[in-house]
Design an enzyme around this catalytic site. Structure first.
Site, PDB file in Angstrom:
ATOM      1  N   ASP A  58      17.958  86.787  22.216  1.00 43.75           N
ATOM      2  CA  ASP A  58      16.972  86.430  23.303  1.00 43.75           C
ATOM      3  C   ASP A  58      15.855  85.556  23.245  1.00 43.75           C
ATOM      4  O   ASP A  58      15.260  86.012  22.097  1.00 43.75           O
ATOM      5  CB  ASP A  58      16.663  87.506  24.272  1.00 43.75           C
ATOM      6  N   PHE A  80      17.308  75.007  26.399  1.00 44.26           N
ATOM      7  CA  PHE A  80      18.032  74.981  27.808  1.00 44.26           C
ATOM      8  C   PHE A  80      17.920  76.746  28.224  1.00 44.26           C
ATOM      9  O   PHE A  80      17.988  76.753  29.642  1.00 44.26           O
ATOM     10  CB  PHE A  80      19.508  74.859  27.872  1.00 44.26           C
ATOM     11  N   SER A 124      13.009  70.347  35.932  1.00 43.38           N
ATOM     12  CA  SER A 124      13.901  69.951  37.103  1.00 43.38           C
ATOM     13  C   SER A 124      12.987  69.231  37.987  1.00 43.38           C
ATOM     14  O   SER A 124      11.768  69.487  38.128  1.00 43.38           O
ATOM     15  CB  SER A 124      13.962  71.370  37.718  1.00 43.38           C
ATOM     16  N   TYR A 149      11.182  80.204  40.528  1.00 48.72           N
ATOM     17  CA  TYR A 149      11.946  79.582  39.644  1.00 48.72           C
ATOM     18  C   TYR A 149      11.175  78.203  39.341  1.00 48.72           C
ATOM     19  O   TYR A 149      10.721  77.664  38.096  1.00 48.72           O
ATOM     20  CB  TYR A 149      13.444  79.255  40.064  1.00 48.72           C
ATOM     21  N   LYS A 153       9.042  76.337  35.731  1.00 52.09           N
ATOM     22  CA  LYS A 153       9.468  75.196  35.287  1.00 52.09           C
ATOM     23  C   LYS A 153       8.023  74.613  35.066  1.00 52.09           C
ATOM     24  O   LYS A 153       7.698  73.913  34.161  1.00 52.09           O
ATOM     25  CB  LYS A 153      10.180  74.390  35.829  1.00 52.09           C
ATOM     26  N   ASP A 298      14.687  74.003  51.669  1.00 54.59           N
ATOM     27  CA  ASP A 298      15.242  72.903  51.430  1.00 54.59           C
ATOM     28  C   ASP A 298      14.370  71.453  51.760  1.00 54.59           C
ATOM     29  O   ASP A 298      13.530  71.694  52.767  1.00 54.59           O
ATOM     30  CB  ASP A 298      16.446  72.765  52.211  1.00 54.59           C
TER      31      ASP A 298
HETATM   32  P1  NAD Z   1      23.124  77.905  32.426  1.00 56.65           P
HETATM   33  O1  NAD Z   1      22.801  79.383  33.281  1.00 56.65           O
HETATM   34  O2  NAD Z   1      24.354  77.583  32.566  1.00 56.65           O
HETATM   35  O3  NAD Z   1      22.721  77.868  31.067  1.00 56.65           O
HETATM   36  C1  NAD Z   1      21.320  78.618  30.660  1.00 56.65           C
HETATM   37  C2  NAD Z   1      22.147  79.613  29.322  1.00 56.65           C
HETATM   38  O4  NAD Z   1      20.608  80.158  28.752  1.00 56.65           O
HETATM   39  C3  NAD Z   1      23.037  80.631  29.472  1.00 56.65           C
HETATM   40  O5  NAD Z   1      23.901  80.402  28.542  1.00 56.65           O
HETATM   41  C4  NAD Z   1      22.350  81.772  29.451  1.00 56.65           C
HETATM   42  O6  NAD Z   1      23.146  83.030  28.963  1.00 56.65           O
HETATM   43  C5  NAD Z   1      21.064  81.421  28.436  1.00 56.65           C
HETATM   44  N1  NAD Z   1      19.651  82.201  28.582  1.00 56.65           N
HETATM   45  C6  NAD Z   1      19.327  82.601  29.889  1.00 56.65           C
HETATM   46  N2  NAD Z   1      18.065  83.330  29.489  1.00 56.65           N
HETATM   47  C7  NAD Z   1      17.959  83.375  28.027  1.00 56.65           C
HETATM   48  C8  NAD Z   1      17.279  84.032  27.329  1.00 56.65           C
HETATM   49  N3  NAD Z   1      16.111  84.739  27.474  1.00 56.65           N
HETATM   50  N4  NAD Z   1      17.591  84.245  25.902  1.00 56.65           N
HETATM   51  C9  NAD Z   1      18.487  83.330  25.311  1.00 56.65           C
HETATM   52  N5  NAD Z   1      19.303  82.849  26.420  1.00 56.65           N
HETATM   53  C10 NAD Z   1      19.228  82.708  27.632  1.00 56.65           C
HETATM   54  O7  NAD Z   1      22.172  77.076  33.289  1.00 56.65           O
HETATM   55  P2  NAD Z   1      22.397  75.397  33.152  1.00 56.65           P
HETATM   56  O8  NAD Z   1      22.608  74.808  34.343  1.00 56.65           O
HETATM   57  O9  NAD Z   1      23.115  75.003  31.926  1.00 56.65           O
HETATM   58  O10 NAD Z   1      20.809  75.043  32.914  1.00 56.65           O
HETATM   59  C11 NAD Z   1      20.329  74.843  31.642  1.00 56.65           C
HETATM   60  C12 NAD Z   1      18.731  74.498  31.918  1.00 56.65           C
HETATM   61  O11 NAD Z   1      18.277  73.652  32.682  1.00 56.65           O
HETATM   62  C13 NAD Z   1      18.060  75.903  32.631  1.00 56.65           C
HETATM   63  O12 NAD Z   1      16.819  75.812  31.753  1.00 56.65           O
HETATM   64  C14 NAD Z   1      17.768  75.550  33.962  1.00 56.65           C
HETATM   65  O13 NAD Z   1      16.687  76.019  34.601  1.00 56.65           O
HETATM   66  C15 NAD Z   1      17.538  73.849  33.763  1.00 56.65           C
HETATM   67  N6  NAD Z   1      18.052  72.904  34.977  1.00 56.65           N
HETATM   68  C16 NAD Z   1      19.450  73.321  35.322  1.00 56.65           C
HETATM   69  C17 NAD Z   1      19.716  72.705  36.644  1.00 56.65           C
HETATM   70  C18 NAD Z   1      20.894  72.838  37.377  1.00 56.65           C
HETATM   71  O14 NAD Z   1      20.931  72.384  38.581  1.00 56.65           O
HETATM   72  N7  NAD Z   1      22.005  73.106  36.835  1.00 56.65           N
HETATM   73  C19 NAD Z   1      18.783  71.799  37.136  1.00 56.65           C
HETATM   74  C20 NAD Z   1      17.592  71.499  36.641  1.00 56.65           C
HETATM   75  C21 NAD Z   1      17.114  72.228  35.501  1.00 56.65           C
HETATM   76  C1  WQD Z   2      22.283  70.217  47.611  1.00 56.65           C
HETATM   77  C2  WQD Z   2      22.249  70.017  48.897  1.00 56.65           C
HETATM   78  C3  WQD Z   2      21.739  71.723  50.398  1.00 56.65           C
HETATM   79  C4  WQD Z   2      25.113  74.203  49.285  1.00 56.65           C
HETATM   80  C5  WQD Z   2      18.912  73.132  43.234  1.00 56.65           C
HETATM   81  C6  WQD Z   2      17.602  73.726  42.879  1.00 56.65           C
HETATM   82  C7  WQD Z   2      16.968  72.720  41.946  1.00 56.65           C
HETATM   83  C8  WQD Z   2      17.970  72.305  40.846  1.00 56.65           C
HETATM   84  C9  WQD Z   2      19.285  71.917  41.251  1.00 56.65           C
HETATM   85  C10 WQD Z   2      17.497  73.950  38.987  1.00 56.65           C
HETATM   86  C11 WQD Z   2      21.134  70.411  49.809  1.00 56.65           C
HETATM   87  C12 WQD Z   2      23.004  71.483  50.702  1.00 56.65           C
HETATM   88  C13 WQD Z   2      24.187  73.416  49.632  1.00 56.65           C
HETATM   89  C14 WQD Z   2      25.667  74.617  50.362  1.00 56.65           C
HETATM   90  C15 WQD Z   2      24.923  72.800  51.508  1.00 56.65           C
HETATM   91  N1  WQD Z   2      18.263  73.534  39.924  1.00 56.65           N
HETATM   92  N2  WQD Z   2      24.101  72.616  50.601  1.00 56.65           N
HETATM   93  N3  WQD Z   2      25.567  73.853  51.610  1.00 56.65           N
HETATM   94  O1  WQD Z   2      18.897  72.598  46.445  1.00 56.65           O
HETATM   95  O2  WQD Z   2      18.923  70.370  45.629  1.00 56.65           O
HETATM   96  O3  WQD Z   2      18.595  71.965  44.135  1.00 56.65           O
HETATM   97  O4  WQD Z   2      19.883  72.861  42.360  1.00 56.65           O
HETATM   98  O5  WQD Z   2      16.476  73.468  38.511  1.00 56.65           O
HETATM   99  O6  WQD Z   2      15.780  73.647  41.407  1.00 56.65           O
HETATM  100  O7  WQD Z   2      16.731  73.875  44.048  1.00 56.65           O
HETATM  101  O8  WQD Z   2      20.964  71.810  45.284  1.00 56.65           O
HETATM  102  O9  WQD Z   2      23.260  72.091  45.394  1.00 56.65           O
HETATM  103  O10 WQD Z   2      21.748  73.714  46.298  1.00 56.65           O
HETATM  104  O11 WQD Z   2      22.034  71.714  47.624  1.00 56.65           O
HETATM  105  O12 WQD Z   2      24.636  72.110  52.746  1.00 56.65           O
HETATM  106  O13 WQD Z   2      26.617  75.506  50.593  1.00 56.65           O
HETATM  107  O14 WQD Z   2      23.496  70.556  49.410  1.00 56.65           O
HETATM  108  O15 WQD Z   2      21.268  71.942  51.703  1.00 56.65           O
HETATM  109  O16 WQD Z   2      20.860  69.503  50.731  1.00 56.65           O
HETATM  110  P1  WQD Z   2      19.230  71.575  45.484  1.00 56.65           P
HETATM  111  P2  WQD Z   2      22.108  72.176  46.113  1.00 56.65           P
END
Ligand code: NAD
Ligand code: WQD
Length: 348
Positions: A58, A80, A124, A149, A153, A298
């Site tokens: 962790d 990540f 993000s 969240y 970030k 949203d």
């Molecule tokens: P994910 O949940 O698939 O991957 C995150 C990984 O981190 C997981 O494997 C989890 O087990 C591990 N983890 C979480 N907390 C931990 C801790 N305290 N110690 C060790 N491991 C830990 O998510 P993802 O979609 O691959 O996202 C990766 C990163 O990108 C995250 O920081 C997320 O916030 C950021 N991000 C994701 C998105 C998205 O939409 N997927 C968008 C913008 C930013």
């Molecule tokens: C996309 C569009 C919804 C689901 C989120 C986080 C952001 C980032 C990425 C981590 C929007 C619409 C969605 C559904 C729908 N994550 N929608 N029906 O909200 O842009 O971003 O993920 O950093 O922080 O907020 O992504 O995929 O949830 O939505 O109509 O069942 O799809 O309203 O317009 P979002 P999303």
């Protein structure tokens, strides 16, 4: 020399391992598996045809991190690891500040102790809150976040900026991802959300595969072309490549603090209904939907100006919405139950 990949077993991390391996980089994964399983690493290992070094732990566990830093010669970290469910963060803010912010503080502390001074951080587009216009540039205001969240970030970005101010030899790159979707073209790794997906693409995929009856489209009255929300969807393989470009840059003499925060998106806005149509075409399946109330928090439109990443990192997205849908569908239809189901590699 190795890179430490925290959260490397997760969705974006696992795809990035492939890009790192293709670029000839050596890495060790550090993950507590709270939102992933070692199955993703097994599958990546098959794709790259190499064993993956994995240390379970962790980011808040200082002693465990010290052990790992003592064991390997770590040159840089791609960070990540973090929790990412927006709704859950509203209900349990302390869990998010502890895991994301505190976890990063402990990691940075251990990095400092072991004189590891390079980090690439997963931020993000959520840090921009509701932008006053689109496309969004990196110098737009940040911090008016709408959930814990997003605030976590933003806080981490500020912490990294302060470390860079205090120590000019410390190098941080902040990548602000827009909406990551898609999967590796092998169809063996992809996004595996727990329970009902919050995000659009996994929800659409589960409707198409027959696991859910219909998609609820959150709002049909936004000020957009068809009334539904517009986002900048970025293929996870393009996103993975951005990390390789970021590491190339941070390890070069071109790195400048003033150019260290990058939007990672395509620059193309896609509505919910555009995505439904593209997915139907890619999968050959119908995606029934109902337009319902807007979802709290949203925004109407969010898409990136990613020209800085192109200019400085030499990165730009190459995959289209069609590619994203085809690859998501391949992953979803091959693995209807995600990683919980074993996969027969002989079939690919
Ligand atoms: P994910 O949940 O698939 O991957 C995150 C990984 O981190 C997981 O494997 C989890 O087990 C591990 N983890 C979480 N907390 C931990 C801790 N305290 N110690 C060790 N491991 C830990 O998510 P993802 O979609 O691959 O996202 C990766 C990163 O990108 C995250 O920081 C997320 O916030 C950021 N991000 C994701 C998105 C998205 O939409 N997927 C968008 C913008 C930013
Ligand atoms: C996309 C569009 C919804 C689901 C989120 C986080 C952001 C980032 C990425 C981590 C929007 C619409 C969605 C559904 C729908 N994550 N929608 N029906 O909200 O842009 O971003 O993920 O950093 O922080 O907020 O992504 O995929 O949830 O939505 O109509 O069942 O799809 O309203 O317009 P979002 P999303």
């Amino acid at each position: 020399m190795k890179f430490l990949i925290t959260g490397g077993a997760g969705y974006i991390g696992s795809h990035t391992l492939i890009a790192l391996s293709e670029a000839g980089y050596d890495f060790v994964v550090y993950d507590n598996l709270c939102n992933s399983s070692q199955e993703s690493l097994k599958r990546v290992s098959k794709i790259i045809n190499k064993d993956i070094e994995f240390e379970e732990g962790d980011t808040r566990d200082k002693e465990r991190l010290q052990e790992v830093f003592a064991k390997y010669d770590i040159n840089a970290v791609i960070h990540f690891a973090g929790l990412k469910a927006v709704g859950e963060s509203v209900e349990q803010p302390l869990k998010y500040y502890d895991n994301n912010v505190n976890g990063t503080l402990v990691l940075l502390d251990v990095m400092q102790e072991f004189k590891c001074k390079k980090i690439v951080f997963s931020s993000s587009a959520t840090v921009y809150g509701d932008p006053s216009s689109t496309p969004i540039e990196e110098n737009f205001p940040v911090g008016a976040t709408t959930n814990p969240y997003g605030t976590s970030k933003y806080m981490i970005e500020r912490i990294l900026e302060d470390i860079v101010i205090s120590d000019s030899s410390f190098q941080a790159i902040i990548l602000r991802y827009f909406n990551p979707v898609g999967a590796h073209e092998s169809g063996t790794i992809g996004e595996d959300p727990n329970g009902i997906p919050n995000n659009l693409m996994p929800f659409i995929s589960q409707v198409a595969v027959g696991k859910r009856e219909f998609l609820s489209v959150f709002g049909g009255d936004y000020d957009t072309e068809d009334g539904t929300g517009v986002r900048d969807y970025i293929h996870v393989v393009d996103l993975a490549d951005a990390h390789v470009k970021a590491l190339n840059y941070i390890n070069s003499n071109k790195y400048e603090t003033k150019n260290s925060t990058f939007n990672i998106g395509t620059g193309i806005g896609c509505s919910v209904l555009d995505m439904v149509k593209a997915f139907e075409k890619a999968s050959g399946k119908k995606v029934p939907y109902k337009i319902v109330q807007r979802r709290a928090g949203d925004i109407a439109k969010c898409f990136a100006d990613s020209s800085l990443a192109k200019e400085v990192l030499g990165w730009s997205a190459s995959k289209t919405i069609e590619d994203m849908c085809i690859d998501s569908w391949r992953w979803q239809s091959n693995n209807p139950d995600g990683y919980s189901q074993s996969f027969n590699f002989k079939n690919i």
